[in-house]
Design a protein around this motif. Structure first.
Motif, mmCIF file in Angstrom:
data_model
loop_
_atom_site.group_PDB
_atom_site.id
_atom_site.type_symbol
_atom_site.label_atom_id
_atom_site.label_comp_id
_atom_site.label_asym_id
_atom_site.label_seq_id
_atom_site.Cartn_x
_atom_site.Cartn_y
_atom_site.Cartn_z
ATOM 1 N N THR A 1 -3.482 23.077 4.832
ATOM 2 C CA THR A 1 -2.287 23.845 4.491
ATOM 3 C C THR A 1 -1.774 24.756 5.594
ATOM 4 O OG1 THR A 1 -3.540 25.725 3.607
ATOM 5 C CG2 THR A 1 -3.002 23.924 2.066
ATOM 6 N N GLY A 2 -2.625 25.134 6.522
ATOM 7 C CA GLY A 2 -2.225 26.065 7.558
ATOM 8 C C GLY A 2 -2.387 27.518 7.160
ATOM 9 N N PHE A 3 -2.802 27.784 5.927
ATOM 10 C CA PHE A 3 -3.077 29.154 5.524
ATOM 11 C C PHE A 3 -4.351 29.635 6.211
ATOM 12 C CE2 PHE A 3 -0.702 28.090 1.496
ATOM 13 C CZ PHE A 3 0.294 29.044 1.659
ATOM 14 N N THR A 4 -4.431 30.932 6.459
ATOM 15 C CA THR A 4 -5.649 31.511 7.017
ATOM 16 C C THR A 4 -6.664 31.697 5.886
ATOM 17 O OG1 THR A 4 -4.978 33.800 6.625
ATOM 18 C CG2 THR A 4 -4.296 32.795 8.744
ATOM 19 N N ALA B 1 2.069 25.939 0.172
ATOM 20 C CA ALA B 1 2.075 25.671 1.623
ATOM 21 C C ALA B 1 3.440 25.176 2.096
ATOM 22 C CB ALA B 1 0.986 24.669 1.985
ATOM 23 N N GLN B 2 4.183 24.550 1.225
ATOM 24 C CA GLN B 2 5.516 24.073 1.599
ATOM 25 C C GLN B 2 6.471 25.227 1.884
ATOM 26 O OE1 GLN B 2 6.819 20.380 -0.616
ATOM 27 N NE2 GLN B 2 5.143 21.087 -1.905
ATOM 28 N N SER C 1 5.120 26.877 11.853
ATOM 29 C CA SER C 1 4.413 27.487 12.975
ATOM 30 C C SER C 1 4.613 26.650 14.225
ATOM 31 C CB SER C 1 2.918 27.576 12.653
ATOM 32 O OG SER C 1 2.187 27.886 13.807
ATOM 33 N N SER C 2 4.899 27.308 15.340
ATOM 34 C CA SER C 2 5.116 26.571 16.583
ATOM 35 C C SER C 2 3.829 25.949 17.102
ATOM 36 C CB SER C 2 5.704 27.499 17.647
ATOM 37 O OG SER C 2 4.831 28.575 17.884
ATOM 38 N N GLN D 1 2.507 18.034 8.321
ATOM 39 C CA GLN D 1 2.222 19.338 7.754
ATOM 40 C C GLN D 1 2.964 19.522 6.444
ATOM 41 O OE1 GLN D 1 2.786 21.601 11.706
ATOM 42 N NE2 GLN D 1 2.131 23.022 10.146
ATOM 43 N N LEU D 2 2.342 20.237 5.533
ATOM 44 C CA LEU D 2 2.981 20.497 4.247
ATOM 45 C C LEU D 2 4.220 21.362 4.387
ATOM 46 C CD1 LEU D 2 -0.209 21.056 2.080
ATOM 47 C CD2 LEU D 2 1.358 19.113 1.985
#
Length: 196
Positions: free
Chosen positions: A21-24, A95-96, A101-102, A109-110
């Protein structure tokens, strides 16, 4: 993880969710706590009624369509997705709404632009036939504006939108036509929530 969950996430689960998801880890923990708080009956999943008690969704004119997004997923676990949402499904939808994020570019990616466009398209595609009809468009517009516009004004808006986007005049807005119409819109910025 399935539809049941323990009261804490294991480190390997957090790492998997971070990657997906890219979440921390900190954001995942906070979202897990929010998810757990929404599950007031400790069922291990969320039902539609749990989402309907979220004030921001309850007052949103598209609240039911937003709730639908959580239930329109297939995670391959064989559970009736119309009835329950597990934490993984919950966080995938959220997450959508992450800003793009660059450092994590790519259409897989979601939170990629293509995924955001598909999400918005699905909000308008009420009958889930992979195209937006004039009827779909009119109903969603009605949800958005309520009684603030007359029926004639609503029909005029729908007609103008269809005329502008439906270039081949087949009476439908396909996903490709929708993407083309949204090309100049910075959907990444419009459909992003900053998660703490």
């Amino acid at each position: 993880m399935g539809s049941n969950f323990s009261k804490t996430l294991r480190e390997e689960e957090i790492e998997e969710i971070e990657s997906e998801t890219g979440f921390t880890a900190k954001q995942i923990t906070r979202l897990y706590n929010r998810y757990s708080n929404l599950d007031k009956a400790n069922k291990g999943y969320l039902g539609r009624e749990d989402f309907q008690h979220i004030p921001e969704i309850a007052i949103n004119p598209l609240g039911e369509r937003i709730i639908d997004a959580f239930f329109d997923q297939d995670d391959g676990d064989g559970v009736d997705q119309q009835a329950r949402v597990n934490f993984r499904q919950f966080i995938r939808v959220l997450a959508q709404f992450r800003p793009v994020s660059s450092t994590r570019a790519g259409d897989l990616q979601l939170n990629a632009k293509a995924k955001k466009l598909k999400f918005v398209f699905d909000v308008y595609d009420l009958d889930k036939d992979e195209k937006i009809s004039r009827e779909d468009l009119t109903k969603v517009l009605q949800m958005m504006v309520g009684s603030n516009v007359t029926s004639d004004q609503l029909n005029s808006i729908a007609d103008c939108t269809m005329a502008e986007i439906d270039e081949d005049k087949d009476g439908f807005i396909s996903y490709d036509k929708f993407c083309k119409a949204m090309d100049g819109i910075k959907i990444d910025e419009k459909m992003s929530i900053r998660f703490l």
